[in-house]
Design a protein around this motif. Structure first.
Motif: not given
Length: 188
Positions: A126-132, A134-136
């Motif tokens: 999840e942190s990787g997806v949010v970083a890639a 740039d939205r949550d």
């Protein structure tokens, strides 16, 4: 008069509050020894204050710890029933308690470790997806659940990984949707 003394020489600021470490000791303290403490979190960079989300480290700790605790409690509960089922007719009370404790401890550790690893993988993905991205939003949770399920069952083959990924994505989506429903309809 005392309130005026506390404010003399210090500017009134909405983002701070005065703190007196000796307030419970009935000791007269000059206002210069009071501390100004912030009432909201302080950030080093302004970009951090704009994001209303936990950091990846906090996320990792929260999901892993919560999953481990939940898995341990669930496993211990299952272990209690397994221990009771394994009673034999000639067992003394001491032996019965020993069976329950051994069974619940073993099953609790096993379940806690397995589900804790799932929480660890979910937090990382999840942190990787949010970083890639740039939205949550809901979709980052669904993608993280899908990836977690697929990675967790990858050793058992492609078919098992695909099924586990689909179940993980559905479970993550259901949890996020349930959270939104609770926020909207349950007064807390």
């Amino acid at each position: 008069m005392a309130a005026n003394n506390n404010r003399s020489g210090q500017e009134s600021d909405e983002n701070t509050r005065l703190y007196n470490p000796y307030q419970n000791f009935e000791v007269p303290i000059k206002s210069q020894y009071l501390y100004k403490l912030p009432t909201s979190p302080e950030y080093l960079f302004t970009e951090e204050s704009l994001k209303q989300r936990r950091s990846w480290g906090e996320n990792l700790t929260f999901y892993t710890g919560t999953a481990y605790l939940g898995g341990s409690v669930s496993g211990a509960t299952v272990g209690i029933f397994t221990g009771v089922k394994n009673f034999e007719s000639g067992d003394t009370t001491k032996l019965k308690i020993n069976r329950i404790l051994n069974s619940s401890g073993h099953t609790g550790r096993t379940w806690g470790n397995r589900i804790g690893i799932i929480g660890l993988m979910y937090a990382g993905i999840e942190s990787g997806v949010v970083a890639a991205m740039d939205r949550d939003d809901v979709w980052t949770s669904v993608v993280a659940g899908l990836g977690t399920g697929a990675v967790f069952r990858a050793a058992r083959g492609v078919r098992s990984a695909a099924v586990a990924g689909a179940l993980g994505g559905l479970a993550a989506g259901a949890v996020v949707a349930g959270k939104q429903v609770v926020k909207r309809y349950v007064p807390i």
